[in-house]
Motif scaffolding. Structure first.
Motif, short mmCIF file in Angstrom:
data_model
loop_
_atom_site.label_atom_id
_atom_site.label_comp_id
_atom_site.label_asym_id
_atom_site.label_seq_id
_atom_site.Cartn_x
_atom_site.Cartn_y
_atom_site.Cartn_z
N CYS A 1 -67.19 -61.95 79.45
CA CYS A 1 -67.20 -61.51 80.81
C CYS A 1 -68.45 -60.40 81.06
CB CYS A 1 -66.18 -60.92 81.23
SG CYS A 1 -64.75 -62.13 81.66
N ILE B 1 -69.47 -60.87 84.71
CA ILE B 1 -67.97 -61.19 85.54
C ILE B 1 -67.41 -60.06 85.53
CG2 ILE B 1 -65.96 -62.57 85.43
CD1 ILE B 1 -67.37 -64.67 83.69
N ILE C 1 -61.02 -59.28 85.90
CA ILE C 1 -60.11 -60.06 84.98
C ILE C 1 -58.72 -59.82 85.47
CG2 ILE C 1 -59.16 -60.35 82.67
CD1 ILE C 1 -61.82 -59.49 81.49
N ASN D 1 -66.10 -52.59 86.62
CA ASN D 1 -65.23 -53.70 86.54
C ASN D 1 -63.75 -53.83 87.36
OD1 ASN D 1 -67.44 -55.05 85.01
ND2 ASN D 1 -66.54 -53.70 83.07
#
Length: 329
Positions: A96, A101, A104, A152
C-alpha cells in the motif's frame, strides 16, 4: 470518482458475502486470494499475502480490506500464524505504501483480549491465550505503524464469533448438534456468548470502507448477548419443538473428555471435533461491548434473533442445496 475496493481474502466466507453486497451495489472491486472465488472468478486474482511479489502484481484498488488470516485452533505448524497474520499484514501495508494506497480496513478479532472480563470494550487489556489472538494483535501493531507514517487511514474491526448461512464454523456445529439430537450442554449454561451475524458484519465493513475517519478500533458484537441456556433453548424450540436444553454434562467431566480427545488426536495425528480448548471456550463467557454505533451512527440491518432465524431457516428448515459452503472455526 468511485473508489475501487481490493478485498484480500475475498474468496472466504466474510469476503464472499462482502463482495456479493458490493456487486449488488455496482461497486468496483477485486478479490485477492490464494484460492479462486467460486462466485466471482472474473474478479479474482491469485496471490498470497506471504509473497510480496504477488501482492505487487495484483493489488490495484484505492482501498484495501484485509480479511486474510490463519485462525483455526488445530493448526499444527504454529509458524503459519506468524507468516500469514503478521508478516502478511506487514506485506500488505508495504505494498500500500509503495502504491500510494491510503486506506486499509483490517479484520482482527476479540481473541486479542483472551478470556476477557464480561463487558470488555475496545479499551480492554490485550491478553491473548492462543497464537491466533497474539498474531492478530501484532498485525494490528504493524498496521498502526503504517498508519502513523503519513496521511493514511486505518479502521480495525475486532469481530466476535461470526455465523450465518453457509458458514460451517463453531456456531453451525452447535446448531447442527442440536438439530441432530446429539447435543450435550457442558456446565451450567449461564455463560453468555457474544455473536455476530454475517449480514451485519458485511454492513459494518461497508461503513468502514465509506467513512472518512482516519483511525478507529471497533469490536463487532450483535446484542443483546444470549446465555448458552437461552440460545440452546431457542434453537431446540425452533428445530425440535422441545423446551429447555436437554441433557447436561458437568464442566469437570467435559474438560476431562477434552483432554482425552487431545491425547488421542496427538497419538493418531487426526483432528477431532472435541478438544480441551473447545470445551473451555464453550463454557466460558465471551461477552463484549462495542462502540460500533459511534461510526457514522451505524445501525445493524438485522437483529441477532433475525440472524439466528435466517440461519436456521436456510440451513435446517428449507436448506438450499446449491449454496457455497465455507469451513471455518
Amino acid at each position: 470518482m468511485a473508489k475501487k475496493i481490493t478485498v484480500i481474502g475475498g474468496s472466504g466466507f466474510v469476503g464472499t458475502n462482502l463482495c456479493r453486497q458490493l456487486s449488488l451495489k455496482q461497486q468496483d472491486f477485486e478479490i485477492i486470494d490464494i484460492k479462486m472465488s467460486n462466485q466471482f472468478p472474473d474478479k479474482c486474482k491469485i496471490a498470497d499475502v506471504r509473497d510480496m511479489g504477488t501482492l505487487r502484481k495484483t493489488i490495484t484498488g484505492d482501498v484495501v480490506v484485509n480479511l486474510a488470516a490463519v485462525h483455526r485452533d488445530d493448526v499444527r505448524d504454529k509458524s503459519e500464524y506468524q507468516r500469514t497474520n503478521v508478516d502478511g499484514a506487514e506485506n500488505v501495508a508495504l505494498v500500500c505504501e509503495e502504491k500510494g494506497i491510503k486506506k486499509i480496513v483490517f479484520t482482527s478479532t476479540v481473541a486479542v483480549y483472551g478470556f476477557a472480563e464480561p463487558g470488555t470494550d475496545e479499551s480492554g487489556a490485550i491478553n491473548p491465550f492462543n497464537e491466533y489472538g497474539r498474531t492478530k494483535f501484532e498485525a494490528e501493531e504493524k498496521l498502526r505503524a503504517w498508519q502513523m507514517k503519513g496521511k493514511n487511514s486505518l479502521i480495525i474491526v475486532r469481530p466476535t464469533v461470526i455465523f450465518g448461512e453457509g458458514n460451517r464454523g463453531n456456531v453451525f456445529n452447535l446448531l447442527n448438534q442440536i438439530a441432530s439430537g446429539k447435543f450435550l450442554m457442558v456446565g451450567k449454561g449461564e455463560n453468555k456468548k457474544s455473536m455476530a451475524y454475517i449480514g451485519n458484519i458485511v454492513a459494518f465493513l461497508e461503513t468502514c470502507v465509506a467513512t472518512e475517519q482516519k483511525y478507529g478500533v471497533y469490536n463487532y458484537v450483535d446484542t443483546p448477548d444470549l446465555t448458552m441456556n437461552e440460545l440452546v433453548s431457542q434453537v431446540r424450540a425452533k428445530l425440535k419443538g422441545k423446551t429447555g436444553v436437554g441433557l447436561r454434562l458437568p464442566y469437570w467431566l467435559g474438560m476431562l473428555l477434552g483432554y482425552v480427545a487431545d491425547a488421542v488426536a496427538m497419538l493418531s495425528g487426526k483432528n477431532l471435533p472435541v478438544s480441551a480448548i473447545r470445551v473451555k471456550k464453550f463454557a466460558s463467557s465471551t461477552e463484549f461491548r462495542s462502540a460500533k454505533a459511534s461510526l457514522e451512527t451505524f445501525q445493524a440491518p438485522f437483529t441477532l434473533s433475525d440472524g439466528i432465524e435466517r440461519t436456521l431457516q436456510s440451513e435446517f428448515i428449507s436448506p438450499e442445496p446449491n449454496r457455497e459452503i465455507f469451513y471455518t472455526e
